[in-house]
Design an enzyme around this catalytic site. Sequence first.
Site, short mmCIF file in Angstrom:
data_model
loop_
_atom_site.label_atom_id
_atom_site.label_comp_id
_atom_site.label_asym_id
_atom_site.label_seq_id
_atom_site.Cartn_x
_atom_site.Cartn_y
_atom_site.Cartn_z
N ASP A 33 0.80 -1.23 0.00
CA ASP A 33 0.00 0.00 0.00
C ASP A 33 0.83 1.28 0.00
O ASP A 33 0.33 2.34 0.34
CB ASP A 33 -0.95 0.00 1.19
CG ASP A 33 -0.22 0.07 2.53
OD1 ASP A 33 1.01 -0.16 2.57
OD2 ASP A 33 -0.88 0.36 3.53
N GLU A 34 2.09 1.20 -0.42
CA GLU A 34 2.93 2.39 -0.36
C GLU A 34 4.01 2.31 -1.42
O GLU A 34 4.57 1.25 -1.69
CB GLU A 34 3.56 2.47 1.03
CG GLU A 34 4.18 3.78 1.36
CD GLU A 34 4.55 3.88 2.84
OE1 GLU A 34 5.05 4.95 3.20
OE2 GLU A 34 4.34 2.94 3.61
#
Length: 169
Positions: free
Chosen positions: A88-89
């Site tokens: 998620d990054e």
Amino acid sequence: SVEQRDEPSLRGQPVAVGGSSGRGVVAAASYEARVFGVRSAMPSVRAVELCPRLVFRRPRFDVYRAVSQQIRAIFLDYTHDVEPLALDEAYLDVTDDLRGIGSATRIAQLIRERIHAETGLTASAGVSYNKLLAKLASDQRKPDGLFVIRPGEGAVYVAALPVRRFHGV
């Protein structure tokens, strides 16, 4: 966020992904759970002590990977220089502006809009001239914001932060 997106009754509720048994561990926590101090890598027993209303969901890593790939494909429409950190990054260097937009801030806005439109999820973005500042900026307006640290503003911004804001310190 994926669990709350896929099960609307969980929206606004403190949710943790992970094992809820005595030996379970929190893999991820919603922002509603984080308010109570629930964090990833925390033993599930401790998480429930902090937040008795915590709702656990079993991990669905195949779904999370698919969403991550969908988001990464959006990134690649704007730059080839994408450095994933986790599902998620990621860091994006938009110096090579594939669409000729001309503004890193505008690119971040467009990416956030596309992520929401195509996945139903929100995204935070930090825009700056190096990775450290971009990461700090991204954390500034979570869970659904955009923050910019322009050249010349970094030293003043960093000097005002508490030490706990620096990863690994």
